[in-house]
Design a protein around this motif. Structure first.
Motif, PDB file in Angstrom:
ATOM      1  N   MET A  37      47.351  45.239  35.268  1.00 45.01           N
ATOM      2  CA  MET A  37      46.268  45.288  36.246  1.00 45.01           C
ATOM      3  C   MET A  37      45.927  43.894  36.767  1.00 45.01           C
ATOM      4  SD  MET A  37      44.306  47.142  38.007  1.00 45.01           S
ATOM      5  CE  MET A  37      44.427  48.736  37.185  1.00 45.01           C
ATOM      6  N   ASN A  38      45.973  42.866  35.862  1.00 49.22           N
ATOM      7  CA  ASN A  38      45.704  41.505  36.309  1.00 49.22           C
ATOM      8  C   ASN A  38      46.750  41.049  37.314  1.00 49.22           C
ATOM      9  OD1 ASN A  38      43.439  41.312  34.702  1.00 49.22           O
ATOM     10  ND2 ASN A  38      44.546  40.454  32.958  1.00 49.22           N
ATOM     11  N   ARG A  39      48.019  41.417  37.064  1.00 46.31           N
ATOM     12  CA  ARG A  39      49.084  41.028  37.986  1.00 46.31           C
ATOM     13  C   ARG A  39      48.935  41.748  39.324  1.00 46.31           C
ATOM     14  NH1 ARG A  39      54.516  40.764  34.097  1.00 46.31           N
ATOM     15  NH2 ARG A  39      53.815  38.966  32.863  1.00 46.31           N
ATOM     16  N   LEU A  40      48.488  43.006  39.291  1.00 41.73           N
ATOM     17  CA  LEU A  40      48.242  43.724  40.538  1.00 41.73           C
ATOM     18  C   LEU A  40      47.152  43.023  41.345  1.00 41.73           C
ATOM     19  CD1 LEU A  40      48.727  46.202  42.355  1.00 41.73           C
ATOM     20  CD2 LEU A  40      46.973  47.406  41.014  1.00 41.73           C
ATOM     21  N   GLY A  41      46.070  42.614  40.681  1.00 41.47           N
ATOM     22  CA  GLY A  41      45.008  41.888  41.372  1.00 41.47           C
ATOM     23  C   GLY A  41      45.486  40.572  41.946  1.00 41.47           C
ATOM     24  N   THR A  42      46.382  39.905  41.225  1.00 39.88           N
ATOM     25  CA  THR A  42      46.936  38.640  41.724  1.00 39.88           C
ATOM     26  C   THR A  42      47.756  38.865  42.984  1.00 39.88           C
ATOM     27  OG1 THR A  42      47.031  37.781  39.465  1.00 39.88           O
ATOM     28  CG2 THR A  42      48.362  36.661  41.123  1.00 39.88           C
ATOM     29  N   VAL A  43      48.582  39.907  42.972  1.00 39.79           N
ATOM     30  CA  VAL A  43      49.398  40.220  44.156  1.00 39.79           C
ATOM     31  C   VAL A  43      48.517  40.607  45.333  1.00 39.79           C
ATOM     32  CG1 VAL A  43      51.171  41.757  45.092  1.00 39.79           C
ATOM     33  CG2 VAL A  43      51.361  40.924  42.741  1.00 39.79           C
ATOM     34  N   ILE A  44      47.477  41.404  45.079  1.00 36.28           N
ATOM     35  CA  ILE A  44      46.558  41.802  46.147  1.00 36.28           C
ATOM     36  C   ILE A  44      45.881  40.576  46.765  1.00 36.28           C
ATOM     37  CG2 ILE A  44      44.403  43.018  46.657  1.00 36.28           C
ATOM     38  CD1 ILE A  44      45.203  45.057  44.508  1.00 36.28           C
ATOM     39  N   GLY A  45      45.330  39.690  45.899  1.00 37.94           N
ATOM     40  CA  GLY A  45      44.652  38.502  46.398  1.00 37.94           C
ATOM     41  C   GLY A  45      45.580  37.572  47.153  1.00 37.94           C
ATOM     42  N   PHE A  46      46.795  37.377  46.629  1.00 40.45           N
ATOM     43  CA  PHE A  46      47.754  36.494  47.292  1.00 40.45           C
ATOM     44  C   PHE A  46      48.145  37.058  48.660  1.00 40.45           C
ATOM     45  CE2 PHE A  46      52.199  35.469  48.255  1.00 40.45           C
ATOM     46  CZ  PHE A  46      52.119  34.085  48.331  1.00 40.45           C
ATOM     47  N   THR A  47      48.426  38.359  48.716  1.00 40.09           N
ATOM     48  CA  THR A  47      48.823  38.987  49.989  1.00 40.09           C
ATOM     49  C   THR A  47      47.700  38.913  51.004  1.00 40.09           C
ATOM     50  OG1 THR A  47      50.255  40.530  48.771  1.00 40.09           O
ATOM     51  CG2 THR A  47      49.687  41.108  51.041  1.00 40.09           C
ATOM     52  N   PHE A  48      46.476  39.183  50.561  1.00 40.43           N
ATOM     53  CA  PHE A  48      45.329  39.138  51.479  1.00 40.43           C
ATOM     54  C   PHE A  48      45.148  37.739  52.059  1.00 40.43           C
ATOM     55  CE2 PHE A  48      40.821  38.256  52.187  1.00 40.43           C
ATOM     56  CZ  PHE A  48      40.515  39.237  53.117  1.00 40.43           C
ATOM     57  N   ARG A  49      45.142  36.728  51.197  1.00 42.89           N
ATOM     58  CA  ARG A  49      44.924  35.356  51.681  1.00 42.89           C
ATOM     59  C   ARG A  49      46.065  34.907  52.582  1.00 42.89           C
ATOM     60  NH1 ARG A  49      43.265  34.878  46.291  1.00 42.89           N
ATOM     61  NH2 ARG A  49      45.341  34.113  45.706  1.00 42.89           N
ATOM     62  N   GLN A  50      47.281  35.258  52.217  1.00 36.87           N
ATOM     63  CA  GLN A  50      48.426  34.824  53.002  1.00 36.87           C
ATOM     64  C   GLN A  50      48.395  35.429  54.406  1.00 36.87           C
ATOM     65  OE1 GLN A  50      52.227  36.420  51.847  1.00 36.87           O
ATOM     66  NE2 GLN A  50      53.314  34.531  52.385  1.00 36.87           N
ATOM     67  N   LYS A  51      48.125  36.731  54.519  1.00 40.55           N
ATOM     68  CA  LYS A  51      48.149  37.389  55.821  1.00 40.55           C
ATOM     69  C   LYS A  51      46.909  37.066  56.659  1.00 40.55           C
ATOM     70  CE  LYS A  51      52.087  39.383  55.611  1.00 40.55           C
ATOM     71  NZ  LYS A  51      53.156  38.941  56.528  1.00 40.55           N
ATOM     72  N   ALA A  52      45.759  36.926  56.012  1.00 42.22           N
ATOM     73  CA  ALA A  52      44.531  36.650  56.765  1.00 42.22           C
ATOM     74  C   ALA A  52      44.538  35.255  57.372  1.00 42.22           C
ATOM     75  CB  ALA A  52      43.312  36.824  55.866  1.00 42.22           C
ATOM     76  N   ARG A  53      45.343  34.348  56.820  1.00 37.62           N
ATOM     77  CA  ARG A  53      45.373  32.968  57.317  1.00 37.62           C
ATOM     78  C   ARG A  53      46.491  32.719  58.315  1.00 37.62           C
ATOM     79  NH1 ARG A  53      44.667  29.857  51.462  1.00 37.62           N
ATOM     80  NH2 ARG A  53      42.492  30.480  51.075  1.00 37.62           N
ATOM     81  N   THR A  54      47.349  33.671  58.531  1.00 42.20           N
ATOM     82  CA  THR A  54      48.455  33.444  59.468  1.00 42.20           C
ATOM     83  C   THR A  54      47.922  33.310  60.894  1.00 42.20           C
ATOM     84  OG1 THR A  54      48.788  35.834  59.685  1.00 42.20           O
ATOM     85  CG2 THR A  54      50.144  34.678  58.054  1.00 42.20           C
TER      86      THR A  54
END
Length: 443
Positions: free
Chosen positions: A1-18
């Motif tokens: 679950m921690n790794r899922l949260g990490t992937v979610i947070g990384f994907t969100f930040r990466q796409k929102a900043r493009t």
């Protein structure tokens, strides 16, 4: 679950900043703003305001057009027109009275700037007519619609008074006579007295809900296409650059897939929140409030059930299309092939959009009813039927149940395809090869 949260947070930040996401969001927000303020902008270019009253122009008294009024022998009509103009809260013109004037003299006054136009009450052109011929001459290439409205309304009252004999009726009675008769129609089995009492309010509410359904369907289509292509391109780019081989050593393929889907879902929600804030801000502007009130539209008549169900169908529809985009992106090795690979999903989304848009005037046809239970079409079609109050609670929940079951099935299928496809390079695998590889994994 921690790794899922990490992937979610990384994907969100990466796409929102493009840059592409930021620019697209800002451009769409600007287009929404321009579209909502277009009537007001047009009125500014025409030199008119948004004020009310018959012939109102929204200008200050000093900016009203100064018009000549050539009365000739029709002084009683000129008196009534002036009286009507003075009774307006914000008239479009002020009158300068001329008993008799020649056209060259009036044209010279227009050229000198003393007047912006003149109205002449001439003799009737046809025999037997009692009311004079009215001619409005203006310095503007396009005569002011506010002045024309003022003339038509004021002279109509004067005509009625002239026909019935002067002051026999009050202004309110004359206005009542001039108002066209409204004829209401209804079906044989529909309520008459009760329905007639609320008919006007229902019609206004239905107009607002029509607009709301249009907006929600367009929003679902654009958002699902944008976020779906984000998911597919993200998976394909990681696979083509061989980063995927490094990622799966620390994060399982299923965690990656659902982490990307949820992360980009949050990006889509943030974009929708921005658009909603832009729409609310524009609706609160004074000139837009005037437009809505003049049209008799009240935002409090919005059907909150449509908004609630719209959010539910958007979320479920997003996840249905998202798992399909993720599965397709995992079996493509090069980004150049992605457009062709996702074409079937794009066609399904377009079909859902067009079925909803083109059947908004016919929500009770058998085709629309059946389409409301097809999971790929129900996010728009069932929303259409809910917005137009054509769907029962049983139909809505049955459609939702089918949609949830479809998400579970296609999510399970997409997980098997994704887990297999991310490590398959070279040419795109055939269905036979893909099915054979999927059998090796149990989910």
């Amino acid at each position: 679950m921690n790794r899922l949260g990490t992937v979610i947070g990384f994907t969100f930040r990466q796409k929102a900043r493009t840059k592409s996401f930021v620019i697209t969001t800002l451009v769409l927000a600007l287009l929404i703003t321009i579209g909502m303020n277009l009537p007001y902008l047009i009125s500014l270019f025409k030199g008119e305001g948004m004020g009310g009253g018959a012939g109102g122009s929204g200008k200050s008294a000093a900016e009203h057009q100064r018009l000549g009024l050539i009365t000739g022998s029709r002084t009683e009509i000129a008196d009534q027109l002036e009286e009507f103009t003075k009774a307006q809260s914000n008239p479009a013109a002020t009158w300068v009275r001329y008993d008799n004037a020649q056209a060259p003299a009036m044209q010279q006054a227009l050229k000198d700037g003393e007047l912006q136009g003149y109205v002449e009450l001439a003799q009737p052109t046809a025999k037997g007519e009692a009311f004079p011929k009215v001619e409005y001459v203006s310095v503007e290439k396009v005569p002011s619609t506010a002045v024309i409205t003022l003339l038509q309304t004021g002279l109509q009252e004067a005509k009625v008074k002239a026909m019935i004999g002067g002051n026999a009726l009050t202004r309110e009675q004359v206005r009542e006579i001039s108002t066209p008769v409204t004829v209401d129609s209804r079906e044989l089995n529909s309520p008459s007295e009760a329905g007639r009492a609320a008919g006007t309010e229902d019609k206004k509410a239905s107009l607002i809900n029509y607009g709301l359904v249009y907006v929600l369907m367009i929003l679902f289509f654009t958002s699902s296409m944008m976020t779906g292509n984000m998911i597919a391109s993200e998976v394909t780019s990681e696979k083509s650059s061989r980063i995927m081989e490094i990622l799966i050593t620390s994060v399982s393929p299923l965690t990656q897939m659902f982490g990307k889907i949820i992360g980009i879902f949050l990006v889509g929600l943030m974009q929708i929140a921005v658009f909603a804030a832009v729409v609310c801000a524009n609706l609160m502007l004074p000139h837009n409030s005037v437009i809505l009130s003049s049209a008799g539209l009240d935002l409090s008549q919005l059907n909150t059930a449509v908004l609630s169900y719209g959010l539910v169908f958007y979320i479920l529809g997003y996840f249905l299309y998202a798992v399909l985009f993720a599965a397709v992106g995992s079996i493509v090795s090069r980004t150049e092939e992605l457009g062709q690979a996702v074409m079937p999903i794009t066609v399904l989304s377009l079909a859902a959009f067009y079925i909803g848009i083109f059947n908004i005037a016919a929500p009770d046809t058998m085709f629309v009813k059946v389409a409301g239970y097809i999971p790929f079409f129900s996010p728009t079609v069932m929303l259409l039927r809910i917005g137009l109050e054509r769907a029962s609670l049983l139909e809505i929940w049955l459609s939702l149940a089918i949609l949830v079951a479809s998400i579970l099935f296609f999510g399970w299928l997409a997980a098997k395809i994704y887990r297999t496809g991310v490590l398959m390079y070279g040419k795109r695998p055939t269905f036979k090869e893909l099915r054979k590889a999927m059998r090796a994994y149990k989910i």
